[in-house]
Write an enzyme that holds these catalytic residues in place. Structure first.
Site, mmCIF file in Angstrom:
data_model
loop_
_atom_site.group_PDB
_atom_site.id
_atom_site.type_symbol
_atom_site.label_atom_id
_atom_site.label_comp_id
_atom_site.label_asym_id
_atom_site.label_seq_id
_atom_site.Cartn_x
_atom_site.Cartn_y
_atom_site.Cartn_z
ATOM 1 N N ASP A 37 -20.613 12.146 40.098
ATOM 2 C CA ASP A 37 -21.789 11.896 40.927
ATOM 3 C C ASP A 37 -22.217 13.211 41.578
ATOM 4 O O ASP A 37 -21.478 14.199 41.550
ATOM 5 C CB ASP A 37 -21.503 10.832 42.000
ATOM 6 C CG ASP A 37 -20.131 11.001 42.595
ATOM 7 O OD1 ASP A 37 -19.698 12.164 42.733
ATOM 8 O OD2 ASP A 37 -19.481 10.003 42.918
ATOM 9 N N ASP A 41 -11.215 19.333 51.715
ATOM 10 C CA ASP A 41 -9.775 19.370 51.448
ATOM 11 C C ASP A 41 -9.308 20.622 50.699
ATOM 12 O O ASP A 41 -8.434 21.346 51.166
ATOM 13 C CB ASP A 41 -9.302 18.087 50.735
ATOM 14 C CG ASP A 41 -10.202 17.637 49.587
ATOM 15 O OD1 ASP A 41 -11.133 18.387 49.237
ATOM 16 O OD2 ASP A 41 -9.961 16.550 49.037
ATOM 17 N N ASP A 57 -23.244 14.672 45.003
ATOM 18 C CA ASP A 57 -23.392 14.493 46.446
ATOM 19 C C ASP A 57 -24.207 15.644 47.013
ATOM 20 O O ASP A 57 -24.150 16.779 46.530
ATOM 21 C CB ASP A 57 -22.021 14.433 47.124
ATOM 22 C CG ASP A 57 -21.264 13.180 46.704
ATOM 23 O OD1 ASP A 57 -21.927 12.201 46.324
ATOM 24 O OD2 ASP A 57 -20.027 13.203 46.740
#
Ligand code: ATP
Ligand code: MG
Length: 458
Positions: free
Chosen positions: A88, A167, A90
């Site tokens: 996807d 992260d 983002d």
């Protein structure tokens, strides 16, 4: 496994450590000058707009035309740079959710805790847009725990701060639609080149902040075939018990991601070797045979077969179940049901898995039990009619690849199931419809007869 230990700061002349900054604890080693991210202009990277989803481009352009920063963020930039197809796209922006609502008619703000904008397009397609956020300082945090979480997720920040809250370095790259450049605040480009999975900041701090990152580290390294940076395994060793404190819904999501990406076997094997399994999936021992079955399931997923959660759960626990219910001893079916429940229910309760999924997982285990007993036993006709039997046979077939002595049973059952299918579908179209037995008419009861139903009142 050798790690990748190079310090980005030492490697690149373009980045300088700025001691006067006060980075969040644990970020020091990778801190770069505020104004000095690495910027790769459009002719120095391989991201082409042709590979970016059309509707995402529309959203990016509209934000940009209206004076906002508009970046592709996270996994999509990483995947495009690696020449992989992103799952996807983002988007990150400095527009606030309310500004976005004004800009897009088809915009809906979602998330009770984490306010995101969903821009909806035809066919139910949704593009997710998030305002840049930052990690709040300790003294900003509210005392109330519930509010605390909400607050942490919703403090808006600069793009650089947004990169630092992510992260791994390779997950924190931006693609700027304004000039088509790639922006790297954290050393992700170098790590992509070195195939190194590195936590942003000190893993010992970042794993305590969010223990799910320990699983994600192993997951991304397996998915991308990257090596873990040297400081990751010692930090996992130190903090793995915290996995048991992570929100079960998030662990469930990541575990299902392992199955969807066809990496359940290597990741759960590594989790076993690192002693993470008891904290991650209590009740799942991850024996060699079980991991071998997951390997077969991964192969099936990699050739495009979608995986249902019930199938994944049944696969996880099949070895354990078969240990408890060896078909050679012919335990009664109710005993097998009892054992299947004993194994599946605690797992499903902990992860709040819907009853329908739990029920299917249990039926698949029972199905495998029946298949393992062989053909010609009582109840076979009903079993063959059960809608889950073909799926149970799929699981059993993979299991038989781990246990070749079961192969003849797979053969027998496949023949029976195929025969049944062709009987079902093979009815000639112009065959006369089967005659139904005429219904027996009930004799009308006479008034005053005993046991007659009371008259209905309006
Ligand atoms: P995928 O291809 O699986 O979608 P992804 O990198 O997009 O990979 P997501 O789980 O969709 O992963 O998360 C989107 C982005 O959000 C990540 O790239 C990362 O920057 C950030 N992110 C996700 N989970 C965390 C986390 N636990 N801590 C910090 N940042 C995270
Ligand atoms: Mg993603």
């Amino acid at each position: 496994m050798p790690g990748c230990s190079s310090k980005y700061i030492q490697l690149s002349g373009m980045i300088c450590y700025s001691p006067e900054q006060t980075p969040a604890p644990g970020y020091k080693e990778l801190t770069m000058s505020e104004d000095n991210p690495i910027i790769l202009p459009r002719d120095q990277h391989r991201i082409s707009r042709r590979r970016i989803d059309e509707d995402s481009l529309k959203v990016l352009y509209r934000l940009h035309r209206n004076g906002f920063k508009a970046y592709l963020v996270g996994g999509s930039v990483r995947d495009l740079l690696l020449d992989r197809q992103p799952k996807d796209f983002d988007i990150g922006t400095d527009a606030t959710p309310n500004q976005m609502r004004k800009l897009f008619r088809n915009c809906f703000l979602v998330g009770r805790r984490f306010r995101l904008a969903h821009i909806r397009f035809a066919g139910g397609k949704v593009i997710e847009v998030a305002t840049f956020r930052r990690q709040p300082d300790e003294d900003e945090l509210p005392d109330d725990e519930d509010e605390h979480f909400h607050f942490v997720q919703n403090v808006f920040g600069t793009p650089r701060e947004d990169a630092y809250r992510r992260d791994f370095t390779i997950n924190a790259l931006f693609y700027d639609i304004g000039d088509f450049s790639v922006i790297d605040h954290v050393g992700g480009l170098r790590d992509l080149e070195e195939k190194c999975l590195r936590v942003i900041g000190d893993p010992r701090i970042r794993f305590v902040e969010d223990p799910v990152r320990m699983l994600r580290a192993i997951e991304f390294a397996a998915r991308l075939d990257f090596q873990l940076a040297d400081d990751i395994l010692p930090a996992i060793e130190e903090h793995k018990p915290l996995l048991a404190t992570a929100a079960p819904a998030r662990v469930r999501e990541e575990v299902m991601a392992l199955f969807r990406y066809g990496i359940a076997a290597p990741v759960l094997k590594q989790c076993r070797e690192l002693g993470m399994l008891p904290h991650l999936l209590a009740g799942y021992p991850g024996t060699d045979e079980s991991i071998a079955l997951l390997g077969k399931i991964d192969q099936r997923t990699m050739v495009g077969v979608p995986i249902e959660e019930s199938f994944a759960i049944a696969a996880l626990f099949l070895r354990l179940f078969m240990d408890d219910c060896p078909p050679s001893q012919e335990p009664h079916i109710t005993e097998a049901l009892h054992k299947a429940n004993e194994i599946i229910i605690p797992h499903c309760r902990y992860f709040s898995i819907a009853n329908a999924i739990r029920h299917q997982a249990r039926e698949l285990l029972i199905g495998c039990f029946r298949l393992a007993r062989g053909t010609g036993l009582r109840g076979e006709r009903r079993f063959l009619q059960h809608p889950l039997t073909p799926t149970a046979l799929e699981l059993f077939t993979l299991w038989a690849e781990v246990h070749p002595e079961l192969a003849p049973k797979v053969e027998q059952w496949s023949q029976l199931i195929n025969k049944r299918k062709s009987e079902e579908h093979g009815q000639p179209k112009d065959a006369p419809p089967q005659k139904r037995r005429p219904r027996r008419r009930r004799r009308p009861r006479r008034q005053g007869q005993k046991n007659s139903a009371p008259e209905k009142t309006p």
